[in-house]
Design a protein around this motif. Structure first.
Motif, PDB file in Angstrom:
ATOM      1  N   CYS A 146       0.818  -1.217   0.000  1.00 34.82           N
ATOM      2  CA  CYS A 146       0.000   0.000   0.000  1.00 34.82           C
ATOM      3  C   CYS A 146       0.852   1.267   0.000  1.00 34.82           C
ATOM      4  O   CYS A 146       0.358   2.359   0.329  1.00 34.82           O
ATOM      5  CB  CYS A 146      -0.934   0.008   1.203  1.00 34.82           C
ATOM      6  N   GLY A 147       2.120   1.137  -0.321  1.00 38.30           N
ATOM      7  CA  GLY A 147       3.008   2.290  -0.314  1.00 38.30           C
ATOM      8  C   GLY A 147       2.830   3.177  -1.529  1.00 38.30           C
ATOM      9  O   GLY A 147       2.413   2.728  -2.607  1.00 38.30           O
ATOM     10  N   ILE A 148       3.155   4.480  -1.356  1.00 37.23           N
ATOM     11  CA  ILE A 148       3.116   5.442  -2.462  1.00 37.23           C
ATOM     12  C   ILE A 148       4.371   6.306  -2.401  1.00 37.23           C
ATOM     13  O   ILE A 148       5.058   6.373  -1.374  1.00 37.23           O
ATOM     14  CB  ILE A 148       1.855   6.328  -2.420  1.00 37.23           C
ATOM     15  N   VAL A 149       4.661   6.985  -3.531  1.00 37.86           N
ATOM     16  CA  VAL A 149       5.821   7.858  -3.632  1.00 37.86           C
ATOM     17  C   VAL A 149       5.365   9.231  -4.100  1.00 37.86           C
ATOM     18  O   VAL A 149       4.634   9.344  -5.106  1.00 37.86           O
ATOM     19  CB  VAL A 149       6.869   7.291  -4.610  1.00 37.86           C
ATOM     20  N   ILE A 150       5.793  10.280  -3.349  1.00 37.52           N
ATOM     21  CA  ILE A 150       5.576  11.670  -3.775  1.00 37.52           C
ATOM     22  C   ILE A 150       6.885  12.152  -4.380  1.00 37.52           C
ATOM     23  O   ILE A 150       7.918  12.184  -3.709  1.00 37.52           O
ATOM     24  CB  ILE A 150       5.152  12.549  -2.597  1.00 37.52           C
ATOM     25  N   ASN A 151       6.826  12.503  -5.667  1.00 39.38           N
ATOM     26  CA  ASN A 151       8.060  12.798  -6.404  1.00 39.38           C
ATOM     27  C   ASN A 151       8.812  13.996  -5.843  1.00 39.38           C
ATOM     28  O   ASN A 151      10.039  13.986  -5.758  1.00 39.38           O
ATOM     29  CB  ASN A 151       7.736  13.033  -7.886  1.00 39.38           C
ATOM     30  N   SER A 152       8.115  15.037  -5.444  1.00 39.95           N
ATOM     31  CA  SER A 152       8.759  16.257  -4.951  1.00 39.95           C
ATOM     32  C   SER A 152       7.969  16.796  -3.761  1.00 39.95           C
ATOM     33  O   SER A 152       6.829  17.265  -3.917  1.00 39.95           O
ATOM     34  CB  SER A 152       8.830  17.302  -6.072  1.00 39.95           C
ATOM     35  N   ALA A 153       8.564  16.699  -2.578  1.00 38.61           N
ATOM     36  CA  ALA A 153       7.873  17.147  -1.370  1.00 38.61           C
ATOM     37  C   ALA A 153       7.687  18.657  -1.387  1.00 38.61           C
ATOM     38  O   ALA A 153       8.535  19.408  -1.892  1.00 38.61           O
ATOM     39  CB  ALA A 153       8.654  16.733  -0.135  1.00 38.61           C
ATOM     40  N   ASP A 154       6.584  19.078  -0.825  1.00 44.20           N
ATOM     41  CA  ASP A 154       6.266  20.501  -0.763  1.00 44.20           C
ATOM     42  C   ASP A 154       5.745  20.821   0.638  1.00 44.20           C
ATOM     43  O   ASP A 154       5.480  19.936   1.439  1.00 44.20           O
ATOM     44  CB  ASP A 154       5.218  20.844  -1.830  1.00 44.20           C
ATOM     45  N   ILE A 155       5.586  22.117   0.906  1.00 43.29           N
ATOM     46  CA  ILE A 155       5.101  22.546   2.217  1.00 43.29           C
ATOM     47  C   ILE A 155       3.740  21.933   2.519  1.00 43.29           C
ATOM     48  O   ILE A 155       3.445  21.577   3.663  1.00 43.29           O
ATOM     49  CB  ILE A 155       5.025  24.085   2.278  1.00 43.29           C
ATOM     50  N   GLU A 156       2.891  21.744   1.496  1.00 38.06           N
ATOM     51  CA  GLU A 156       1.563  21.200   1.713  1.00 38.06           C
ATOM     52  C   GLU A 156       1.582  19.730   2.150  1.00 38.06           C
ATOM     53  O   GLU A 156       0.597  19.215   2.662  1.00 38.06           O
ATOM     54  CB  GLU A 156       0.720  21.338   0.444  1.00 38.06           C
ATOM     55  N   HIS A 157       2.721  19.067   1.963  1.00 35.62           N
ATOM     56  CA  HIS A 157       2.846  17.670   2.376  1.00 35.62           C
ATOM     57  C   HIS A 157       3.274  17.526   3.835  1.00 35.62           C
ATOM     58  O   HIS A 157       3.386  16.401   4.332  1.00 35.62           O
ATOM     59  CB  HIS A 157       3.845  16.938   1.482  1.00 35.62           C
ATOM     60  N   HIS A 158       3.550  18.640   4.506  1.00 37.88           N
ATOM     61  CA  HIS A 158       3.952  18.600   5.901  1.00 37.88           C
ATOM     62  C   HIS A 158       2.778  18.194   6.789  1.00 37.88           C
ATOM     63  O   HIS A 158       1.641  18.613   6.576  1.00 37.88           O
ATOM     64  CB  HIS A 158       4.459  19.973   6.323  1.00 37.88           C
ATOM     65  N   GLY A 159       3.032  17.362   7.781  1.00 36.56           N
ATOM     66  CA  GLY A 159       2.009  16.992   8.749  1.00 36.56           C
ATOM     67  C   GLY A 159       1.876  15.487   8.905  1.00 36.56           C
ATOM     68  O   GLY A 159       2.755  14.704   8.514  1.00 36.56           O
ATOM     69  N   LEU A 160       0.746  15.065   9.465  1.00 40.81           N
ATOM     70  CA  LEU A 160       0.496  13.660   9.767  1.00 40.81           C
ATOM     71  C   LEU A 160      -0.116  12.961   8.562  1.00 40.81           C
ATOM     72  O   LEU A 160      -1.109  13.428   7.983  1.00 40.81           O
ATOM     73  CB  LEU A 160      -0.436  13.555  10.976  1.00 40.81           C
ATOM     74  N   TRP A 161       0.459  11.810   8.184  1.00 39.57           N
ATOM     75  CA  TRP A 161      -0.054  10.973   7.098  1.00 39.57           C
ATOM     76  C   TRP A 161      -0.476   9.627   7.692  1.00 39.57           C
ATOM     77  O   TRP A 161       0.251   9.034   8.487  1.00 39.57           O
ATOM     78  CB  TRP A 161       1.004  10.760   6.019  1.00 39.57           C
ATOM     79  N   THR A 162      -1.666   9.141   7.227  1.00 36.39           N
ATOM     80  CA  THR A 162      -2.232   7.902   7.761  1.00 36.39           C
ATOM     81  C   THR A 162      -2.502   6.919   6.629  1.00 36.39           C
ATOM     82  O   THR A 162      -3.150   7.274   5.625  1.00 36.39           O
ATOM     83  CB  THR A 162      -3.542   8.172   8.516  1.00 36.39           C
ATOM     84  N   CYS A 163      -2.018   5.693   6.807  1.00 34.77           N
ATOM     85  CA  CYS A 163      -2.287   4.593   5.875  1.00 34.77           C
ATOM     86  C   CYS A 163      -3.391   3.721   6.479  1.00 34.77           C
ATOM     87  O   CYS A 163      -3.276   3.267   7.623  1.00 34.77           O
ATOM     88  CB  CYS A 163      -1.021   3.773   5.638  1.00 34.77           C
ATOM     89  N   LYS A 164      -4.458   3.473   5.683  1.00 39.31           N
ATOM     90  CA  LYS A 164      -5.564   2.644   6.156  1.00 39.31           C
ATOM     91  C   LYS A 164      -5.766   1.506   5.173  1.00 39.31           C
ATOM     92  O   LYS A 164      -5.986   1.729   3.972  1.00 39.31           O
ATOM     93  CB  LYS A 164      -6.832   3.478   6.297  1.00 39.31           C
TER      94      LYS A 164
END
Length: 498
Positions: free
Chosen positions: A110-128
């Motif tokens: 269930c993994g994913i890749v974000i090619n280029s991190a940005d400020i909007e990607h900051h914070g808590l991420w949850t995998c369900k």
């Protein structure tokens, strides 16, 4: 007979029930719609493969969000702190721009890749992950860094340097206004790391994980550290090398005291110049040479620079609070050697008097000054004296306590060894006489007779003053012992011959 039949019937019934139960575990379910058909049940426990450690990533760097599952799953999603939901199946078919399937999905289904991190990607991420009749959830904090602002040193005296007093503990601060995550701060004085004398405080400036960092250095600086570079160095995820800010340290102090300075081997009639180094910050406001019959009773003074008859005084600034005071004596005489000299230096933080003695003789061996290391150099080439070393500063020629203890232990071991050898020898003489010595003693009857006669005579002579009975007893005792001894040896010899 009946009882046996009843038992058989019961056993058959139990077996039929077990078979029926086993077959009941295998079944097929048809959904009402008829579109989805699945067979079997979860034969093993389904579990999540997930690392909850935080991720720190710089803007523009690749962000890997890993999430796996052991066992069968239906589907899975990712949700960020702002509430956006990303279905993994859609990510894998490139529905979302800037996201893609990871290169390796084994244990990362269930993994994913974000090619280029940005400020909007900051914070808590949850995998369900959704499984049959349940869902598995794992969350991690993603920190998208913000480059720190430049460090700032506070308590600036406005003249490009810090003014600190050597006798006081002065707090100096290094602050970084904003960074995500917080920066690391270290302190250096020249090449020496002095971070252990500092305390760091981190304060969040908002809810987005941005911190203000302040490190406060508390230290009592020494006069010898005047002019050294004080540096604050910060490290951060966004920095390839630490970012530094520094400033020259300005330590103020009264003239530094030092022990009596002595100069030796001054030739009579020579023009001798005394050179004495000292430190003071700020610069001296009063400086003069004094001399007289004693340090407490001086008869004259010479301002620096200045002159008085055969005496000429001068002064040299070496920089960074270091100076050299000079006194030239023309035509040195024995009366000059009998005088005592004082160098008086004063600045706005206090006054110090430096004592100087001059001698036409060699330096004493029990209290050698540093100038005595130049005994073979003509006195006129000795420019600076660092002073006599006090008795408690000289290296002692006496043995240490450990050495004395070691010598005592060695002596005790030697005494014990000698005593043991003497005791062993004593026991051997009476109990372990060799057979060769006994045979030699027997084979010389004349010697035996002579020896025992002499021995008996001696015993008899020594006991004449006591009584005759004692003399006969001793003599008979010796004779019996001799006879017994000889007979024992003869018997042994006969047995050997046989």
């Amino acid at each position: 007979m009946c009882k046996c039949s009843f038992v058989r019937v019961a056993c058959v019934a139990i077996g039929l029930l077990f078979v029926a139960h086993t077959r009941a575990q295998q079944y097929n379910v048809d959904e009402p719609s008829g579109d989805v058909v699945f067979s079997g049940v979860r034969g093993e426990e389904v579990s999540l493969i997930f690392d909850r450690s935080k991720i720190i990533v710089n803007p523009g760097d690749q962000l890997d969000l890993d999430c796996g599952v052991r066992g069968d799953k239906r589907y899975c999603i990712w949700e960020n702190e702002s509430g956006h939901i990303y279905q993994v199946e859609d990510v894998y078919v490139n529905v979302y721009d800037g996201m893609r399937k990871p290169a390796n999905t084994e244990g990362n289904e269930c993994g994913i890749v974000i090619n280029s991190a940005d400020i909007e990607h900051h914070g808590l991420w949850t995998c369900k992950v959704f499984v049959v009749g349940d869902s598995l959830v794992g969350s991690k904090n993603v920190i998208v860094t913000i480059k720190p602002t430049s460090p700032i040193l506070e308590l600036d005296d406005g003249q490009g340097s810090f003014l600190v007093t050597s006798e006081d503990e002065t707090p100096i601060k290094c602050s970084v206004a904003a960074a995500r995550p917080a920066v690391g701060i270290r302190w250096y004085l020249g090449e020496t790391d002095i971070t252990a004398s500092a305390e760091k405080e981190e304060t969040p400036t908002d809810k987005g994980g941005i911190y203000k960092s302040v490190s406060t250095l508390r230290r009592r600086f020494q006069p010898k550290e005047n002019g050294q570079l004080l540096m604050c160095s910060i490290s951060h995820k966004t920095l390839l090398v630490p970012e530094n800010t520094s400033i020259p340290l300005n330590v103020v102090f009264k003239p530094v005291e030092k022990p009596v300075s002595s100069f030796y081997q001054i030739s009579s009639g020579s023009d001798y110049e005394v050179k004495l180094n000292f430190s003071a910050n700020p610069a001296p406001i009063r400086r003069e040479w004094r001399y007289g019959d004693s340090f407490e009773n001086t008869e004259a003074s010479i301002p620096i620079p200045g002159a008085d008859g055969r005496y000429t005084a001068d002064f040299e600034d070496l920089g960074s609070g270091k100076y050299t005071a000079k006194l030239l004596i023309a035509g040195f005489t024995e009366s000059d050697a009998n005088k005592r000299y004082l160098l008086v230096i004063e600045n706005e933080y206090g006054e110090t008097q430096y004592k100087v003695m001059l001698s036409m003789h060699d330096a004493p061996q029990d209290g050698v000054s540093e100038t005595s290391n130049h005994d073979k150099i003509p006195p006129t080439e000795l420019s600076v004296s660092e002073g006599i070393v006090f008795d408690d500063e000289t290296e002692s020629n006496t043995l240490s306590g450990g050495a004395v203890a070691g010598i005592i232990i060695v002596l005790l071991i030697v005494v014990a060894a000698v005593g043991a050898a003497g005791y062993a020898r004593y026991r051997q003489m009476f109990c372990f006489a060799s057979r060769a010595e006994s045979k030699a003693h027997i084979q010389d009857p004349e010697r035996n007779e002579t020896d025992h006669g002499t021995a008996n005579d001696a015993v008899k002579a020594s006991t004449d003053q006591v009584n005759g009975k004692t003399d006969n007893t001793v003599a008979n005792g010796n004779g019996n012992l001799e006879q017994t001894h000889v007979e024992g040896i003869n018997n042994e010899k006969k047995n050997t011959d046989v």
